[in-house]
Motif scaffolding. Structure first.
Motif, PDB file in Angstrom:
ATOM      1  N   HIS A  71      50.345  75.312  66.066  1.00  0.00           N
ATOM      2  CA  HIS A  71      49.151  75.685  67.096  1.00  0.00           C
ATOM      3  C   HIS A  71      49.820  75.814  68.443  1.00  0.00           C
ATOM      4  CE1 HIS A  71      45.510  73.897  64.639  1.00  0.00           C
ATOM      5  NE2 HIS A  71      46.079  74.827  64.248  1.00  0.00           N
ATOM      6  N   SER A  72      50.925  74.849  68.694  1.00  0.00           N
ATOM      7  CA  SER A  72      51.485  74.892  70.117  1.00  0.00           C
ATOM      8  C   SER A  72      52.191  76.329  70.106  1.00  0.00           C
ATOM      9  CB  SER A  72      52.387  73.894  69.921  1.00  0.00           C
ATOM     10  OG  SER A  72      53.211  74.084  71.263  1.00  0.00           O
ATOM     11  N   LEU A  73      53.019  76.739  69.166  1.00  0.00           N
ATOM     12  CA  LEU A  73      53.512  78.010  69.142  1.00  0.00           C
ATOM     13  C   LEU A  73      52.532  79.268  69.252  1.00  0.00           C
ATOM     14  CD1 LEU A  73      56.259  79.714  68.869  1.00  0.00           C
ATOM     15  CD2 LEU A  73      55.765  79.841  66.418  1.00  0.00           C
ATOM     16  N   GLU A  74      51.549  79.064  68.479  1.00  0.00           N
ATOM     17  CA  GLU A  74      50.442  80.131  68.652  1.00  0.00           C
ATOM     18  C   GLU A  74      49.890  80.166  70.146  1.00  0.00           C
ATOM     19  OE1 GLU A  74      47.926  83.332  67.139  1.00  0.00           O
ATOM     20  OE2 GLU A  74      49.735  82.009  66.312  1.00  0.00           O
ATOM     21  N   LEU A  75      49.942  78.964  70.749  1.00  0.00           N
ATOM     22  CA  LEU A  75      49.279  78.966  71.991  1.00  0.00           C
ATOM     23  C   LEU A  75      50.019  79.558  73.165  1.00  0.00           C
ATOM     24  CD1 LEU A  75      47.250  75.556  72.044  1.00  0.00           C
ATOM     25  CD2 LEU A  75      46.225  77.782  72.068  1.00  0.00           C
ATOM     26  N   ARG A  76      51.344  79.250  72.890  1.00  0.00           N
ATOM     27  CA  ARG A  76      52.341  79.939  73.874  1.00  0.00           C
ATOM     28  C   ARG A  76      52.377  81.424  73.679  1.00  0.00           C
ATOM     29  NH1 ARG A  76      55.741  75.347  72.370  1.00  0.00           N
ATOM     30  NH2 ARG A  76      56.925  76.641  70.704  1.00  0.00           N
ATOM     31  N   THR A  77      52.100  81.682  72.449  1.00  0.00           N
ATOM     32  CA  THR A  77      52.259  83.198  72.376  1.00  0.00           C
ATOM     33  C   THR A  77      51.280  83.871  72.973  1.00  0.00           C
ATOM     34  OG1 THR A  77      53.173  83.030  70.126  1.00  0.00           O
ATOM     35  CG2 THR A  77      52.110  84.978  70.431  1.00  0.00           C
ATOM     36  N   ARG A  78      49.912  83.102  72.985  1.00  0.00           N
ATOM     37  CA  ARG A  78      48.695  83.727  73.440  1.00  0.00           C
ATOM     38  C   ARG A  78      48.974  83.679  75.049  1.00  0.00           C
ATOM     39  NH1 ARG A  78      48.695  86.195  69.601  1.00  0.00           N
ATOM     40  NH2 ARG A  78      47.988  85.442  67.919  1.00  0.00           N
ATOM     41  N   ASP A  79      49.557  82.591  75.510  1.00  0.00           N
ATOM     42  CA  ASP A  79      49.753  82.735  76.895  1.00  0.00           C
ATOM     43  C   ASP A  79      50.538  83.789  77.430  1.00  0.00           C
ATOM     44  OD1 ASP A  79      49.259  81.282  79.439  1.00  0.00           O
ATOM     45  OD2 ASP A  79      51.446  80.806  79.407  1.00  0.00           O
ATOM     46  N   ARG A  80      51.549  84.079  76.545  1.00  0.00           N
ATOM     47  CA  ARG A  80      52.445  85.295  77.148  1.00  0.00           C
ATOM     48  C   ARG A  80      51.314  86.661  77.025  1.00  0.00           C
ATOM     49  NH1 ARG A  80      56.345  82.812  74.013  1.00  0.00           N
ATOM     50  NH2 ARG A  80      55.892  84.069  72.335  1.00  0.00           N
ATOM     51  N   GLU A  81      50.660  86.862  75.987  1.00  0.00           N
ATOM     52  CA  GLU A  81      49.713  88.060  75.733  1.00  0.00           C
ATOM     53  C   GLU A  81      48.663  88.045  76.859  1.00  0.00           C
ATOM     54  OE1 GLU A  81      48.243  87.616  71.845  1.00  0.00           O
ATOM     55  OE2 GLU A  81      49.882  88.492  71.143  1.00  0.00           O
ATOM     56  N   ARG A  82      48.312  86.747  77.377  1.00  0.00           N
ATOM     57  CA  ARG A  82      47.321  86.761  78.460  1.00  0.00           C
ATOM     58  C   ARG A  82      47.976  87.287  79.751  1.00  0.00           C
ATOM     59  NH1 ARG A  82      46.987  83.825  82.496  1.00  0.00           N
ATOM     60  NH2 ARG A  82      48.493  81.926  81.591  1.00  0.00           N
TER      61      ARG A  82
END
Length: 145
Positions: A71-82
């Motif tokens: 989940h942490s990795l997924e959230l970091r990825t989504r932050d970059r995408e944001r």
């Protein structure tokens, strides 16, 4: 009234005459490309939200830690995408103002190949290299003190 031609492929874009740089057809091509990329990012974000909501309580600490790391990795990825989504929105605004495709430092054309590789680019290759060199120098100098 003459219908504006449409550029549908990268090959058509790259074979366009140099004097057509960032005409309405080319701007339309990049607007479509950026809009498609934005929609893909938004779809990914929706899937992440659904995935995070599905997770139930897991009693095994090792399994729970593993899922939390995912989940942490997924959230970091989504932050970059944001952050990328914000750049895409800014690029679309530049298209609407007919400022897209030109270096924000020099005003020179960024180039079709560079924009295809990085559609949110705001600097020419040369200006980007100068900026990176200044950042390295500033970083080197600041670490000495």
């Amino acid at each position: 009234m003459k219908k504006q031609r449409e550029i549908k492929t990268e090959k058509e874009l790259l074979s366009d005459a140099p004097e057509n740089y960032m005409n309405d057809a080319q701007l339309g091509f990049f607007r479509l490309k950026l809009t498609s990329l934005a929609n893909e990012l938004l779809s990914n974000a929706g899937e992440t939200t659904q995935q995070l909501r599905k997770t139930s309580l897991i009693p095994d600490p090792a399994d729970r830690a593993s899922i939390e790391e995912e989940h942490s990795l997924e959230l970091r990825t989504r932050d970059r995408e944001r952050k990328l989504l914000k750049k895409i929105q800014q690029a679309i605004q530049r298209i609407l103002k007919k400022e897209y495709g030109f270096c924000e430092e020099t005003g020179e054309p960024i180039g079709l190949e560079r924009l295809l590789a990085s559609p949110t680019a705001t600097l020419s290759v040369e200006a980007q290299q100068r900026r990176e060199k200044r950042q390295r120098q500033f970083g080197d100098n600041s670490s000495r003190y």
